[in-house]
Design a protein around this motif. Structure first.
Motif, PDB file in Angstrom:
ATOM      1  N   MET A 158       0.698  -0.984  -0.101  1.00 21.51           N
ATOM      2  CA  MET A 158       0.000  -0.154   0.242  1.00 21.51           C
ATOM      3  C   MET A 158       0.937   1.537  -0.210  1.00 21.51           C
ATOM      4  N   GLY A 159       2.442   0.874  -0.012  1.00 23.17           N
ATOM      5  CA  GLY A 159       3.131   2.424  -0.248  1.00 23.17           C
ATOM      6  C   GLY A 159       3.139   2.938   1.504  1.00 23.17           C
ATOM      7  N   SER A 160       3.392   2.071   2.551  1.00 24.56           N
ATOM      8  CA  SER A 160       3.120   2.838   3.538  1.00 24.56           C
ATOM      9  C   SER A 160       4.894   3.173   4.208  1.00 24.56           C
ATOM     10  N   TRP A 161       5.756   1.767   3.720  1.00 22.80           N
ATOM     11  CA  TRP A 161       6.752   2.447   4.010  1.00 22.80           C
ATOM     12  C   TRP A 161       7.688   2.007   3.106  1.00 22.80           C
ATOM     13  N   VAL A 162       8.637   1.634   2.475  1.00 25.90           N
ATOM     14  CA  VAL A 162       9.676   1.034   1.930  1.00 25.90           C
ATOM     15  C   VAL A 162      10.718   0.437   2.199  1.00 25.90           C
ATOM     16  N   TYR A 163      11.501  -0.637   1.837  1.00 22.47           N
ATOM     17  CA  TYR A 163      12.339  -1.562   2.308  1.00 22.47           C
ATOM     18  C   TYR A 163      13.692  -1.239   0.718  1.00 22.47           C
ATOM     19  N   PRO A 164      14.540  -0.040   0.897  1.00 22.20           N
ATOM     20  CA  PRO A 164      15.115   0.357  -0.331  1.00 22.20           C
ATOM     21  C   PRO A 164      16.081  -0.633  -0.788  1.00 22.20           C
ATOM     22  N   GLU A 165      16.472  -0.801   0.051  1.00 29.09           N
ATOM     23  CA  GLU A 165      17.283  -1.865  -0.210  1.00 29.09           C
ATOM     24  C   GLU A 165      17.344  -3.373  -1.297  1.00 29.09           C
ATOM     25  N   GLU A 166      18.384  -4.002  -2.475  1.00 33.01           N
ATOM     26  CA  GLU A 166      18.854  -5.459  -2.572  1.00 33.01           C
ATOM     27  C   GLU A 166      18.060  -6.465  -1.507  1.00 33.01           C
ATOM     28  N   GLY A 167      17.776  -7.846  -1.778  1.00 32.41           N
ATOM     29  CA  GLY A 167      18.304  -9.088  -0.609  1.00 32.41           C
ATOM     30  C   GLY A 167      17.519 -10.151  -1.171  1.00 32.41           C
ATOM     31  N   TRP A 168      18.253 -11.118  -0.864  1.00 36.17           N
ATOM     32  CA  TRP A 168      17.691 -12.629  -1.768  1.00 36.17           C
ATOM     33  C   TRP A 168      16.537 -12.801  -1.436  1.00 36.17           C
ATOM     34  N   GLY A 217       8.816  -6.901  -2.194  1.00 34.38           N
ATOM     35  CA  GLY A 217       9.579  -5.697  -1.195  1.00 34.38           C
ATOM     36  C   GLY A 217       9.533  -5.758  -0.140  1.00 34.38           C
ATOM     37  N   VAL A 218       9.738  -6.934   0.879  1.00 32.06           N
ATOM     38  CA  VAL A 218       9.267  -7.451   2.231  1.00 32.06           C
ATOM     39  C   VAL A 218      10.871  -8.211   2.301  1.00 32.06           C
ATOM     40  N   PRO A 219      11.637  -7.758   3.120  1.00 29.55           N
ATOM     41  CA  PRO A 219      13.011  -8.985   3.198  1.00 29.55           C
ATOM     42  C   PRO A 219      12.293  -9.736   4.359  1.00 29.55           C
ATOM     43  N   LEU A 220      12.558 -10.739   4.937  1.00 25.32           N
ATOM     44  CA  LEU A 220      12.322 -11.677   5.989  1.00 25.32           C
ATOM     45  C   LEU A 220      12.942 -11.073   7.277  1.00 25.32           C
ATOM     46  N   TYR A 221      13.539 -10.849   7.095  1.00 21.53           N
ATOM     47  CA  TYR A 221      13.938 -10.144   8.468  1.00 21.53           C
ATOM     48  C   TYR A 221      13.144  -9.099   9.429  1.00 21.53           C
ATOM     49  N   SER A 222      11.989  -8.655   8.440  1.00 20.86           N
ATOM     50  CA  SER A 222      11.294  -7.331   9.315  1.00 20.86           C
ATOM     51  C   SER A 222       9.888  -8.140   9.936  1.00 20.86           C
ATOM     52  N   THR A 275      14.778   3.433  11.760  1.00 21.87           N
ATOM     53  CA  THR A 275      14.974   4.016  10.530  1.00 21.87           C
ATOM     54  C   THR A 275      15.961   4.714  10.588  1.00 21.87           C
ATOM     55  N   PHE A 276      16.844   4.996  11.502  1.00 23.93           N
ATOM     56  CA  PHE A 276      18.744   5.486  11.579  1.00 23.93           C
ATOM     57  C   PHE A 276      18.836   4.827  10.877  1.00 23.93           C
ATOM     58  N   PHE A 277      18.976   3.537  11.272  1.00 27.94           N
ATOM     59  CA  PHE A 277      19.586   2.109  10.409  1.00 27.94           C
ATOM     60  C   PHE A 277      19.295   2.305   9.629  1.00 27.94           C
ATOM     61  N   GLY A 278      17.902   1.995   9.030  1.00 25.10           N
ATOM     62  CA  GLY A 278      17.814   2.161   7.734  1.00 25.10           C
ATOM     63  C   GLY A 278      17.406   0.633   7.873  1.00 25.10           C
ATOM     64  N   ALA A 279      16.520   0.606   8.719  1.00 24.56           N
ATOM     65  CA  ALA A 279      15.631  -0.469   8.456  1.00 24.56           C
ATOM     66  C   ALA A 279      14.848  -0.780   8.192  1.00 24.56           C
ATOM     67  N   TRP A 280      14.072   0.171   7.448  1.00 25.59           N
ATOM     68  CA  TRP A 280      12.914   0.178   7.058  1.00 25.59           C
ATOM     69  C   TRP A 280      12.985   2.233   6.549  1.00 25.59           C
ATOM     70  N   ALA A 281      11.852   2.823   5.601  1.00 24.11           N
ATOM     71  CA  ALA A 281      12.520   4.005   5.209  1.00 24.11           C
ATOM     72  C   ALA A 281      10.574   4.043   5.209  1.00 24.11           C
ATOM     73  N   TYR A 282      10.142   5.547   5.774  1.00 24.41           N
ATOM     74  CA  TYR A 282       8.734   6.388   5.664  1.00 24.41           C
ATOM     75  C   TYR A 282       8.779   6.691   3.738  1.00 24.41           C
ATOM     76  N   PRO A 283       8.131   7.445   3.514  1.00 22.57           N
ATOM     77  CA  PRO A 283       7.964   7.774   2.571  1.00 22.57           C
ATOM     78  C   PRO A 283       8.655   9.373   3.019  1.00 22.57           C
ATOM     79  N   ASN A 284       8.507  10.020   3.832  1.00 21.80           N
ATOM     80  CA  ASN A 284       9.796  11.521   3.934  1.00 21.80           C
ATOM     81  C   ASN A 284      11.157  10.791   4.315  1.00 21.80           C
ATOM     82  N   GLN A 285      11.191  10.096   4.665  1.00 22.48           N
ATOM     83  CA  GLN A 285      12.629   9.446   5.568  1.00 22.48           C
ATOM     84  C   GLN A 285      13.653   8.766   3.766  1.00 22.48           C
ATOM     85  N   GLU A 286      12.917   9.188   2.373  1.00 17.57           N
ATOM     86  CA  GLU A 286      13.621   8.238   1.580  1.00 17.57           C
ATOM     87  C   GLU A 286      14.760   9.155   0.973  1.00 17.57           C
TER      88      GLU A 286
END
Length: 268
Positions: A87-97, A102-107, A207-218
């Protein structure tokens, strides 16, 4: 003086209960600033979470019953993540196996770490809840709170209505926790607020360490809106309700077994 010593002991036991969240924060911090070759960051964090969980069981830092609860929260959290990212509430911008839709399993472990904290604190402080409301009402309210995270994208957000219902339902409910053989009472609703607030602080760190990012934090990091406390408050409510219900069910099963055993002894 006794209460001051108890406060120090309380803080120490709280820190012990936060081991799993602490490992996740350290993994986020280290992988943010230290590039590890051959493995994407999200997958390395997943590996660290899995190894931490295994070691906590091997060294009996967590029980098998607590692991079952944590697994439930992992699935609940992962389902919510899949939907919210879609729904676009937040994103995980980095790549991962190990990244799906769009969701890493560690989440899922971030939600599981909340359950880990609750279970550990429950055991270490010998929590007792008094005036627990009817379980069927608790189940209905928990389901309503959880599904509101999904439905508010299509219908009006009912979080404030749900908060009022939580206050009314748990108005007479107190949690009793023990520190150094001294028992203290606290309104259960207050514990919801306190845990939700500290999770909001943790969210800012994550979020500071990049766990995920809200739209205003990209583009650049900024403080998570304080209104998010209400979201975490609702999640904490669901978490504590589920843990409390599972523990009540376990207690009833053990009581039935005990009564059955006593009955058997009388007939021997």
């Amino acid at each position: 003086m006794r209460h001051f010593i108890n406060l120090l002991h309380f803080g120490f036991q709280q820190a012990r209960s936060c081991l799993f969240p602490l490992v996740i924060f350290l993994a986020l911090a280290v992988t943010k600033f230290v590039e590890i070759p051959f493995i994407p960051r999200y997958d390395l964090i997943l590996f660290i979470c899995l190894m931490t969980q295994i070691l906590m069981i091997v060294f009996k830092y967590e029980t098998i019953d607590e692991l079952k609860v944590i697994c439930v929260f992992h699935l609940i959290g992962l389902a919510l993540e899949l939907y919210k990212v879609h729904m676009g509430s937040w994103v995980y911008p980095e790549e991962g196996w190990t990244k799906f839709f769009g969701v890493p399993l560690y989440s899922g472990f971030m939600y599981a770490s909340v359950a880990s904290y609750i279970c550990q604190a429950w055991r270490r402080f010998d929590l007792r809840i008094r005036n627990w409301p009817p379980s069927w009402l608790v189940v209905i309210l928990s389901a309503a709170v959880y599904f509101n995270f999904f439905t508010h994208h299509f219908i009006p957000d009912l979080r404030w209505v749900l908060k009022v219902l939580v206050i009314l339902l748990f108005l007479r409910t107190f949690v009793y926790f023990t520190v150094n053989n001294t028992t203290y009472p606290m309104p259960l609703s207050l514990s919801f607020v306190l845990i939700g607030f500290f999770i909001w602080i943790a969210e800012n760190i994550a979020t500071f360490f990049g766990a995920w990012a809200y739209p205003n934090q990209e583009q650049t990091w900024s403080l998570v809106h304080i209104g998010k406390i209400s979201s975490w408050l609702l999640l904490v409510i669901v978490s504590i309700m589920i843990v409390a219900l599972l523990k009540r069910l376990k207690g009833k099963r053990e009581e039935v077994k005990s009564n059955t055993y006593k009955s058997w002894l009388k007939n021997v």
